[in-house]
Design a protein around this motif. Structure first.
Motif, mmCIF file in Angstrom:
data_model
loop_
_atom_site.group_PDB
_atom_site.id
_atom_site.type_symbol
_atom_site.label_atom_id
_atom_site.label_comp_id
_atom_site.label_asym_id
_atom_site.label_seq_id
_atom_site.Cartn_x
_atom_site.Cartn_y
_atom_site.Cartn_z
ATOM 1 N N LEU A 1 31.121 46.010 40.750
ATOM 2 C CA LEU A 1 32.071 45.626 39.711
ATOM 3 C C LEU A 1 31.378 44.824 38.619
ATOM 4 N N LYS A 2 30.496 43.920 39.005
ATOM 5 C CA LYS A 2 29.772 43.110 38.017
ATOM 6 C C LYS A 2 28.930 43.987 37.097
ATOM 7 N N ASP A 3 28.293 45.008 37.665
ATOM 8 C CA ASP A 3 27.491 45.922 36.847
ATOM 9 C C ASP A 3 28.371 46.631 35.818
ATOM 10 N N LYS A 4 29.545 47.061 36.240
ATOM 11 C CA LYS A 4 30.454 47.734 35.314
ATOM 12 C C LYS A 4 30.926 46.781 34.220
ATOM 13 N N LEU A 5 31.265 45.554 34.611
ATOM 14 C CA LEU A 5 31.756 44.579 33.637
ATOM 15 C C LEU A 5 30.667 44.188 32.645
ATOM 16 N N ASP A 6 29.438 44.083 33.129
ATOM 17 C CA ASP A 6 28.332 43.692 32.251
ATOM 18 C C ASP A 6 28.032 44.751 31.199
ATOM 19 N N HIS A 7 28.371 46.007 31.480
ATOM 20 C CA HIS A 7 28.087 47.085 30.537
ATOM 21 C C HIS A 7 29.238 47.330 29.553
ATOM 22 N N LEU A 8 30.365 46.646 29.739
ATOM 23 C CA LEU A 8 31.489 46.820 28.821
ATOM 24 C C LEU A 8 31.216 46.128 27.491
ATOM 25 N N VAL B 1 39.416 46.795 30.903
ATOM 26 C CA VAL B 1 39.361 46.188 32.233
ATOM 27 C C VAL B 1 40.687 45.480 32.466
ATOM 28 N N VAL B 2 41.132 45.462 33.720
ATOM 29 C CA VAL B 2 42.431 44.883 34.073
ATOM 30 C C VAL B 2 42.220 43.634 34.919
ATOM 31 N N ILE B 3 42.941 42.566 34.569
ATOM 32 C CA ILE B 3 42.970 41.341 35.365
ATOM 33 C C ILE B 3 44.373 41.198 35.949
ATOM 34 N N GLU B 4 44.475 41.080 37.258
ATOM 35 C CA GLU B 4 45.779 40.990 37.921
ATOM 36 C C GLU B 4 45.650 40.104 39.155
ATOM 37 N N GLN B 5 46.640 39.240 39.378
ATOM 38 C CA GLN B 5 46.597 38.324 40.514
ATOM 39 C C GLN B 5 46.993 38.990 41.825
ATOM 40 N N ASN B 6 47.826 40.019 41.753
ATOM 41 C CA ASN B 6 48.308 40.692 42.951
ATOM 42 C C ASN B 6 47.279 41.726 43.412
ATOM 43 N N GLU B 7 46.759 41.540 44.631
ATOM 44 C CA GLU B 7 45.699 42.416 45.131
ATOM 45 C C GLU B 7 46.193 43.846 45.314
ATOM 46 N N GLU B 8 47.448 44.032 45.732
ATOM 47 C CA GLU B 8 47.983 45.383 45.931
ATOM 48 C C GLU B 8 48.045 46.141 44.609
ATOM 49 N N LYS B 9 48.420 45.461 43.540
ATOM 50 C CA LYS B 9 48.475 46.115 42.231
ATOM 51 C C LYS B 9 47.075 46.473 41.746
ATOM 52 N N VAL B 10 46.106 45.620 42.040
ATOM 53 C CA VAL B 10 44.725 45.918 41.658
ATOM 54 C C VAL B 10 44.235 47.169 42.375
ATOM 55 N N GLU B 11 44.499 47.253 43.677
ATOM 56 C CA GLU B 11 44.074 48.432 44.440
ATOM 57 C C GLU B 11 44.786 49.685 43.953
ATOM 58 N N PHE B 12 46.030 49.523 43.511
ATOM 59 C CA PHE B 12 46.798 50.670 43.017
ATOM 60 C C PHE B 12 46.190 51.246 41.742
ATOM 61 N N VAL B 13 45.848 50.385 40.787
ATOM 62 C CA VAL B 13 45.275 50.892 39.532
ATOM 63 C C VAL B 13 43.852 51.386 39.738
ATOM 64 N N LYS B 14 43.151 50.850 40.748
ATOM 65 C CA LYS B 14 41.795 51.313 41.025
ATOM 66 C C LYS B 14 41.782 52.758 41.496
ATOM 67 N N GLU B 15 42.910 53.226 42.038
ATOM 68 C CA GLU B 15 42.991 54.622 42.478
ATOM 69 C C GLU B 15 42.819 55.584 41.305
ATOM 70 N N ASP B 16 43.117 55.111 40.091
ATOM 71 C CA ASP B 16 42.932 55.931 38.883
ATOM 72 C C ASP B 16 41.578 55.671 38.229
ATOM 73 N N LYS B 17 40.610 55.144 39.011
ATOM 74 C CA LYS B 17 39.262 54.867 38.516
ATOM 75 C C LYS B 17 39.257 53.821 37.403
ATOM 76 N N VAL B 18 40.184 52.889 37.482
ATOM 77 C CA VAL B 18 40.285 51.814 36.491
ATOM 78 C C VAL B 18 39.436 50.631 36.950
ATOM 79 N N ILE B 19 38.728 50.012 36.014
ATOM 80 C CA ILE B 19 37.978 48.789 36.319
ATOM 81 C C ILE B 19 38.969 47.630 36.372
#
Length: 334
Positions: A99-106, A134-152
């Motif tokens: 994740l850090k590698d992806k964020l550093d290249h944004l 990139v998405v910042i979200e406090q709820n871990e379930e919502k983060v995992e949900f958007v990650k299914e669409d290859k979202v950072i």
């Protein structure tokens, strides 16, 4: 298999091995339960202490079988112990590093704060426009949900400097504050504006009186989903044809039209010409809806044919994406 279930199986196997050894030695050596349990423990642990009774040939064979069973159990237990302490940690380290590698290249990306209902629509729109975000979200379930669409995305509090810095706010071009409360959106806007004064910020306003506060805090624009939804519902009743047209230009209708903007570059095919001389409709099949001058808030709707085109003007056009690419080519440097 979950770690809790693995631990449960481990305890069952441990109990069965000890029960098997205790019963075996009790019957084969004719000793009491405590001595049989002692024999089982020193055999399973391979500590090499003395036996409590001489081993008969049958008891020696039983001991050999018990040792082989114990070795298998110890190997299994060791594997589970390593997994318990290191597997999850190593996986998390690997994920964090990736994740850090992806964020550093944004760079020149958009930060979406919040992955609720409003945030999800923002994410879908950015996806369609092929914009880096990139998405910042406090709820871990919502983060995992958007990650299914290859979202950072990552779990974090968007109101803090730490989360925004991790999202690369100093390299970002825009931020959407779509959190669940006006207070959190306000803190996010304040923090983001302080870190990056050049950031374009769009904030969600839940209460009607929050628009001015968010603007004063540093937001460039504010949007109230409730107000927009209410106006649209009323318009569907009173002006259905207008809504049908809006659906068409927002990809909700059957015709794939897009309302978009193009900036004229200095030295392009369009600069320093009039609309009539540029022949934009003839070359691109686009409709010029409006023109916005650089540094001005007013927009010229339905400009006349003799309207002059200058560098850094923004053309607001309606048409298909393929034709939009043609106009972008004309508006770029020669």
């Amino acid at each position: 298999m979950k770690q809790g279930r693995r631990s449960y199986y481990f305890l069952i196997i441990f109990a069965l091995v000890n029960l098997f050894g205790t019963l075996g030695y009790t019957l084969l050596l004719d000793i009491n339960v405590l001595d049989a349990m002692y024999m089982t423990v020193i055999t399973v642990s391979t500590v090499g202490f003395g036996e409590v009774a001489p081993l008969t040939p049958l008891a020696k064979g039983f001991t050999i079988i018990l040792i082989f069973i114990s070795l298998g159990f110890i190997g299994y237990a060791g594997t589970q112990l390593v997994n318990f302490f290191f597997e999850g940690e190593i996986r998390n380290i690997w994920r964090d590093r990736k994740l850090k590698d992806k964020l550093d290249h944004l760079k020149d990306h958009v930060i979406v704060c919040g992955a609720g209902e409003t945030g999800r629509h923002v994410i879908d729109s950015l996806h369609q426009e092929n914009v880096s975000f990139v998405v910042i979200e406090q709820n871990e379930e919502k983060v995992e949900f958007v990650k299914e669409d290859k979202v950072i995305a990552f779990v974090g509090d968007a109101t803090t400097d730490e989360a925004l810095e991790r999202a690369g706010i100093r390299r970002a071009k825009g931020l959407v504050a779509a959190l669940s409360t006006d207070a959190n959106n306000l803190y996010t806007v304040l923090t983001a504006r302080e870190i990056n004064p050049n950031l374009t910020i769009v904030a969600r306003a839940i209460n009607h009186n929050s628009h001015d506060k968010l603007i004063r805090a540093g937001a460039n624009k504010t949007v109230s989903p409730n107000e927009i939804g209410g106006h649209r519902m009323a318009s569907m009743l009173l002006k259905p044809s207008v809504i049908a047209f809006l659906d068409t230009i927002t990809h909700s209708g059957k015709i794939d039209l897009n309302l978009n903007q193009v900036v004229i570059k200095d030295g392009s095919h369009l600069s320093n010409k009039t609309l009539q001389e540029a022949h934009i409709p003839e070359k691109t099949d686009l409709i010029i809806i409006a023109i916005k001058e650089e540094g001005e808030d007013d927009i010229i709707f339905n400009p006349k044919k003799d309207y002059p085109l200058r560098p850094n003007q923004t053309l607001i056009v309606l048409g298909e994406d393929e034709d939009l690419d043609k106009l972008k080519h004309l508006a770029e440097d020669k």
